[in-house]
Design a protein around this motif. Structure first.
Motif, PDB file in Angstrom:
ATOM      1  N   ALA A   1     -10.431   8.935  -8.484  1.00  9.98           N
ATOM      2  CA  ALA A   1      -9.937   8.288  -7.532  1.00  9.98           C
ATOM      3  C   ALA A   1     -10.879   8.375  -6.302  1.00  9.98           C
ATOM      4  O   ALA A   1     -11.061   6.764  -5.963  1.00  9.98           O
TER       5      ALA A   1
ATOM      6  N   ARG B   1       0.736  -1.245  -0.139  1.00  8.57           N
ATOM      7  CA  ARG B   1      -0.076   0.053  -0.015  1.00  8.57           C
ATOM      8  C   ARG B   1       0.833   1.037   0.069  1.00  8.57           C
ATOM      9  O   ARG B   1       0.503   2.042  -0.704  1.00  8.57           O
ATOM     10  N   ARG B   2       1.766   1.123   0.790  1.00  3.86           N
ATOM     11  CA  ARG B   2       2.761   2.264   0.776  1.00  3.86           C
ATOM     12  C   ARG B   2       3.596   2.538  -0.454  1.00  3.86           C
ATOM     13  O   ARG B   2       3.832   3.730  -0.816  1.00  3.86           O
TER      14      ARG B   2
ATOM     15  N   THR C   1       1.043   3.943  -2.812  1.00  8.23           N
ATOM     16  CA  THR C   1       0.470   5.405  -2.370  1.00  8.23           C
ATOM     17  C   THR C   1       1.497   6.500  -2.767  1.00  8.23           C
ATOM     18  O   THR C   1       1.429   7.553  -3.109  1.00  8.23           O
TER      19      THR C   1
ATOM     20  N   SER D   1      -8.480  13.360  -9.069  1.00  9.92           N
ATOM     21  CA  SER D   1      -8.734  13.403  -7.784  1.00  9.92           C
ATOM     22  C   SER D   1     -10.129  12.736  -7.609  1.00  9.92           C
ATOM     23  O   SER D   1     -10.766  11.872  -6.923  1.00  9.92           O
TER      24      SER D   1
END
Length: 64
Positions: free
Chosen positions: A51, A13-14, A17, A48
């Protein structure tokens, strides 16, 4: 989430992201240089919104 894979999931995930930040910055800078600041900001708003839409769709699909 099984506890034995929690570290792998969090690191993936990191990676996704935080890894997207430099790529988005470079693309936004290139778009701003080529088409102007307003186009880059409009693209940021659209990205955005997409997302958030993707999050809502995926969240609803996982609740079903």
């Amino acid at each position: 989430m099984p506890e034995h894979v929690l570290g792998r999931v969090l690191s993936a995930r990191r990676l996704l992201t935080f890894g997207a930040v430099p790529v988005g910055s470079m693309l936004g800078g290139a778009l701003g240089t080529a088409a102007g600041t307003q186009a880059a900001l409009a693209a940021w708003v659209i990205a955005s919104m997409l997302a958030v839409l993707g999050f809502v769709i995926l969240r609803d699909a996982s609740n079903s």
